[in-house]
Design an enzyme around this catalytic site. Structure first.
Site, mmCIF file in Angstrom:
data_model
loop_
_atom_site.group_PDB
_atom_site.id
_atom_site.type_symbol
_atom_site.label_atom_id
_atom_site.label_comp_id
_atom_site.label_asym_id
_atom_site.label_seq_id
_atom_site.Cartn_x
_atom_site.Cartn_y
_atom_site.Cartn_z
ATOM 1 N N ARG A 150 22.228 -15.304 114.476
ATOM 2 C CA ARG A 150 22.624 -14.201 113.808
ATOM 3 C C ARG A 150 24.148 -13.974 113.974
ATOM 4 N NH1 ARG A 150 24.340 -9.448 115.998
ATOM 5 N NH2 ARG A 150 23.532 -10.148 118.304
ATOM 6 N N CYS A 263 13.136 -13.403 114.960
ATOM 7 C CA CYS A 263 14.770 -13.066 115.622
ATOM 8 C C CYS A 263 15.531 -14.152 115.713
ATOM 9 C CB CYS A 263 14.492 -12.136 117.137
ATOM 10 S SG CYS A 263 13.626 -13.246 118.300
#
Length: 440
Positions: A150, A263
């Site tokens: 991310r 995630c």
């Protein structure tokens, strides 16, 4: 409609049934600090109750070499703790909520409380042997330590001049690596909340604002996991629920569950909630940040129940799941929605879910088991009461209208990104990280 109080109003009349509770935690200094802070908060309400801490090592703690995305992210920092919960050798576990999967928990586990969220943003920590104070000051070719896909994908959009290198370990280990000049790190990116809890804020060179890097789902929040049939522990933990943090995290976890990928995929959010208006921004990127979809949902008043589509409750379903119709064999729009809804409910006899017409159509077309709403009302019997769950979060003393609307807000954002091509980006990532997908 008046605004909802931003402070939790715990039930001070509840008396824990046990004199002592066993608390599970990871072994790192940060995990222990977080666990002690939870115990300290519990003792404010239950001063005569004892809490013993058990330290447990997880898969993510054992493998400090491979990037997280290469290991697979399902239960990476939670599985061993959940095994002990299942065995009843511990009563609850303190997690960093961002480590807790949104798509699945063991079937008999829930998040019993979400505490007041710390700063969810990311921080830059410059190597102590460098004189620069921000990313902008670092020279071209500088090496930035982070294991987060991310962070890397978003930072590449703003700082393509840097190299990004895996840096694993707990906060202490990562700072030791950063301080070792021979390892070649010029800076590292970590969560502000972790530095705050360790009282290491003096190490922060710069805080990265969400307009540059949106943060991870649940980052900065602590979630407490327990068994779903342990009513005593659930009621005891409920005093720690922080209303705004619960609302924001449910919206974020709902977005992650619906968008898919887990995630370790480059997805990120920002949420804002003032007791009435809920805003969620979300982004999904490919691994190098060259492709992304981004959007925002503004829910002006989540205290108001959503309007329902009025449907014909008289439509019946035959044993073969086909509808019973009138002589003309045609269905009205309302009847088609009802048929779709009932077919969906037949597939989920254990669930009692609250869909609007758009959600019914979306779920009916994408009924793959991974992107469904998670409002589940479990059964009751004479000895055990199982509570409603929203994204595996049990929220006693919080108005369910708020919880449903928060979940819906995350779903709507994911649907908007899907309309913009999120599935194509996920397919590209799937081909790049097959191990990640095989572990999901």
């Amino acid at each position: 409609s008046s605004k909802v109080s931003l402070q939790s109003e715990p039930n001070m009349l509840y008396h824990p049934q046990r004199q002592k509770y066993i608390v599970g935690t990871r072994r790192s200094q940060l995990a222990l600090v977080q666990t002690e802070s939870v115990i300290e908060n519990l003792k404010k309400f239950y001063p005569n109750t004892e809490y013993d801490v058990v330290k447990i090592k997880t898969i993510g703690d054992k493998n400090l070499l491979d990037p997280l995305a290469n290991i697979g992210d399902k239960g990476l920092f939670t599985k061993e703790l959940e095994i002990e919960l299942e065995k009843k050798s511990i009563d609850f576990v303190v997690h960093s909520l961002k480590d807790v999967p949104s798509t699945s928990l063991p079937p008999n586990m829930i998040i019993g409380a979400i505490l007041d969220r710390a700063d969810p943003r990311d921080a830059v920590v410059i190597a102590p042997w460098r004189t620069e104070k921000s990313l902008n000051e670092l020279p071209d070719g500088s090496v930035i330590g982070t294991s987060s896909t991310r962070r890397i994908a978003q930072l590449k959009l703003a700082y393509s001049k840097f190299h990004y290198k895996n840096i694993r370990g707990n906060m202490n280990t990562r700072y030791e690596k950063l301080s070792d000049k021979t390892l070649g790190y010029d800076a590292m990116i970590v969560a502000v909340a972790g530095l705050q809890r360790l009282h290491w804020t003096h190490l922060i060179s710069e805080i990265i604002e969400p307009d540059i890097v949106l943060y991870a789902i649940g980052q900065g929040a602590l979630g407490i996991e327990c068994r779903h049939d342990d009513n005593d522990t659930i009621k005891m933990l409920s005093v720690l629920n922080h209303f705004p943090s619960v609302i924001r995290c449910i919206a974020e976890r709902s977005f992650l569950r619906r968008i898919g990928g887990g995630c370790s995929v480059p997805n990120a959010v920002q949420t804002q909630y003032d007791g009435k208006e809920l805003i969620i921004d979300g982004i999904l990127l490919n691994l190098d940040g060259t492709k992304f979809v981004k959007d925002r949902i503004i829910y002006s008043d989540i205290t108001l129940p959503r309007r329902k589509l009025q449907i014909n409750r008289s439509v019946s379903i035959k044993r073969d799941n086909s509808p019973v119709t009138g002589n003309d064999g045609k269905y009205s729009t309302a009847e088609r929605v009802e048929i779709a809804k009932r077919r969906l409910n037949l597939k989920r006899k254990h669930a009692n879910e609250d869909f609007d017409d758009e959600e019914v159509n979306n779920n009916n077309n994408n009924d793959d088991g991974g992107n469904k709403l998670s409002i589940i009302q479990t059964k009751s019997n004479a000895t055990t009461t199982l509570y409603n769950q929203y994204l595996h979060v049990c929220c006693l003393n919080i108005d369910e209208t708020l919880l449903k609307n928060a979940e819906h807000c995350g779903v709507k954002l994911a649907m908007k990104l899907n309309q913009k091509g999120a599935s194509n980006i996920l397919q590209e990532i799937k081909q790049s990280l097959p191990l990640l997908w095989s572990n999901m």
